[in-house]
Design a protein around this motif. Structure first.
Motif, mmCIF file in Angstrom:
data_model
loop_
_atom_site.group_PDB
_atom_site.id
_atom_site.type_symbol
_atom_site.label_atom_id
_atom_site.label_comp_id
_atom_site.label_asym_id
_atom_site.label_seq_id
_atom_site.Cartn_x
_atom_site.Cartn_y
_atom_site.Cartn_z
ATOM 1 N N LYS A 140 40.289 64.165 90.676
ATOM 2 C CA LYS A 140 41.354 63.726 91.569
ATOM 3 C C LYS A 140 41.563 62.248 91.235
ATOM 4 O O LYS A 140 40.662 61.434 91.439
ATOM 5 C CB LYS A 140 40.938 63.891 93.031
ATOM 6 N N ASN A 141 42.699 61.931 90.684
ATOM 7 C CA ASN A 141 42.926 60.595 90.122
ATOM 8 C C ASN A 141 41.793 60.270 89.138
ATOM 9 O O ASN A 141 41.543 61.069 88.251
ATOM 10 C CB ASN A 141 43.089 59.571 91.245
ATOM 11 N N GLU A 196 46.913 74.055 97.836
ATOM 12 C CA GLU A 196 45.769 74.820 98.358
ATOM 13 C C GLU A 196 44.706 74.978 97.264
ATOM 14 O O GLU A 196 43.510 74.833 97.518
ATOM 15 C CB GLU A 196 46.206 76.194 98.887
ATOM 16 N N PHE A 197 45.130 75.253 96.037
ATOM 17 C CA PHE A 197 44.185 75.306 94.911
ATOM 18 C C PHE A 197 43.485 73.945 94.741
ATOM 19 O O PHE A 197 42.271 73.877 94.529
ATOM 20 C CB PHE A 197 44.909 75.662 93.603
ATOM 21 N N ALA A 198 44.279 72.876 94.803
ATOM 22 C CA ALA A 198 43.695 71.539 94.626
ATOM 23 C C ALA A 198 42.652 71.267 95.714
ATOM 24 O O ALA A 198 41.586 70.698 95.437
ATOM 25 C CB ALA A 198 44.799 70.484 94.660
ATOM 26 N N TYR A 199 42.943 71.710 96.944
ATOM 27 C CA TYR A 199 42.005 71.474 98.045
ATOM 28 C C TYR A 199 40.743 72.327 97.898
ATOM 29 O O TYR A 199 39.658 71.896 98.287
ATOM 30 C CB TYR A 199 42.673 71.751 99.396
ATOM 31 N N VAL A 200 40.886 73.529 97.345
ATOM 32 C CA VAL A 200 39.690 74.339 97.047
ATOM 33 C C VAL A 200 38.834 73.593 96.024
ATOM 34 O O VAL A 200 37.613 73.456 96.188
ATOM 35 C CB VAL A 200 40.074 75.746 96.528
ATOM 36 N N ASN A 206 37.386 76.135 101.476
ATOM 37 C CA ASN A 206 36.431 76.874 100.651
ATOM 38 C C ASN A 206 37.057 78.015 99.876
ATOM 39 O O ASN A 206 36.420 78.584 98.984
ATOM 40 C CB ASN A 206 35.295 77.399 101.526
ATOM 41 N N GLY A 207 38.293 78.364 100.245
ATOM 42 C CA GLY A 207 38.955 79.433 99.510
ATOM 43 C C GLY A 207 40.412 79.479 99.904
ATOM 44 O O GLY A 207 40.832 78.834 100.877
ATOM 45 N N GLY A 221 46.429 75.393 89.029
ATOM 46 C CA GLY A 221 45.313 75.494 89.973
ATOM 47 C C GLY A 221 44.138 76.268 89.405
ATOM 48 O O GLY A 221 42.982 75.887 89.609
ATOM 49 N N ILE A 222 44.420 77.327 88.679
ATOM 50 C CA ILE A 222 43.346 78.134 88.086
ATOM 51 C C ILE A 222 42.478 77.283 87.164
ATOM 52 O O ILE A 222 41.251 77.343 87.201
ATOM 53 C CB ILE A 222 43.943 79.338 87.318
ATOM 54 N N VAL A 223 43.120 76.453 86.337
ATOM 55 C CA VAL A 223 42.380 75.616 85.387
ATOM 56 C C VAL A 223 41.504 74.611 86.148
ATOM 57 O O VAL A 223 40.336 74.388 85.808
ATOM 58 C CB VAL A 223 43.349 74.865 84.443
#
Ligand code: 2AM
Ligand code: CA
Ligand code: CA
Ligand code: CA
Length: 268
Positions: A140-141, A196-200, A206-207, A221-223
């Motif tokens: 993140k940054n 949402e992916f970034a927050y996971v 948590n998901g 997000g997957i990567v």
């Protein structure tokens, strides 16, 4: 794709993402031209289209041999993921963009022969860039994200999901999903799949569980989630088809088994 190639493409992609975000911020208070797509709540603005067209113009100029899948249709009509493919959502969370002027992201995933090599999710108004290169960790940054806690139990988990799970739906019995939301610690709905992916990946939820997402919603997000040791499949645990819409579950591996087993009880 080797490390050097990945780095060169990543550097270029990052520059364009930041530039596109800066343009959106500069115009955030301009009057919007809003259209609808599949239904009255499915919004698209000239900014979605302008941003995608910006990426497509740049990619065609600098990487003419690469392919592009974009939500707004400026890319190519692909039937395979062979070669290098940019999978772009110019504004993920358009409803938030229109109503809130925040909580939306630019999402760019770059795949080579079907393998996710680069992921960039840019929270435009917060100026936070989540990014990852395959095998090189997620950030993140400038801050490297920690590996996901693998021991979070179902009843301690905060899961990203939306209210449609609790309405009658074609995938899972809504009564089972009502049990689901009672059993987890909490739920959140952010309105941007990419965020949402970034927050996971960041570990603040948590998901994330959703019924139907397109490749551009999830490619980056997957990567990023992969690089912190998370997994992404459909709600039956199957591999996602990156040329189609899928149901999606992304989380740590232990939780994935628990959630899939729980949902199985109500699977239609
Ligand atoms: P968008 O803003 O790029 O359209 C909102 O819950 C999330 O779902 C956003 O990531 C949004 O992406 C996406 N979304 C919106 N409409 C959708 C649709 N008809 N099918 C699938 N995903 C959609
Ligand atoms: Ca859309
Ligand atoms: Ca989207
Ligand atoms: Ca979009």
């Amino acid at each position: 794709m080797n490390t050097e190639e990945r780095k060169a493409i990543y550097n270029q992609a990052k520059e364009w993402v930041l530039e596109a975000g800066k343009n959106i911020r500069a115009k955030i208070d301009d009057p919007l031209i809003i259209d609808t797509k599949s239904n009255p709540n499915d919004l698209v603005t000239t900014m979605d289209k302008e941003t995608e067209a910006y990426f497509v113009g740049k990619i065609n100029q600098i990487f003419p041999e690469h392919h592009i899948i974009g939500e707004e249709g400026y890319g190519d009509k692909l039937t395979s993921l062979d070669g290098t493919v940019w999978i772009i959502d110019p504004i993920d969370g358009t409803m938030n963009f229109v109503h809130q002027k925040r909580n939306f992201a630019i999402s760019v995933g770059i795949y080579h022969d079907g393998i996710g090599e680069i992921g960039l999710i840019y929270d435009v108004m917060e100026d936070n860039l989540y990014h990852a290169k395959r095998t090189e960790g997620a950030y993140k940054n400038e801050n490297k994200l920690a590996p996901l806690a693998q021991n979070v139990r179902f009843d301690e988990a905060i899961i990203g999901l939306n209210h449609y799970w609790l309405c009658e739906n074609r995938l899972v019995d809504e009564l089972v999903m009502q049990q689901f939301v009672r059993k987890i610690r909490g739920s959140r709905t952010y309105g941007s799949a990419a965020l949402e992916f970034a927050y996971v990946a960041e570990g603040i939820i948590n998901g994330y569980l959703t019924m139907s997402l397109a490749p551009w919603d999830i490619a980056a997000g997957i990567v990023i989630v992969n690089e912190v040791g998370g997994v992404t499949t459909d709600i039956d645990g199957a591999t996602l088809d990156m040329l189609e819409k899928n149901s999606v579950l992304t989380c740590n591996q232990g939780l994935q088994q628990e959630i899939i087993q729980f949902i199985e009880k109500g699977r239609k």
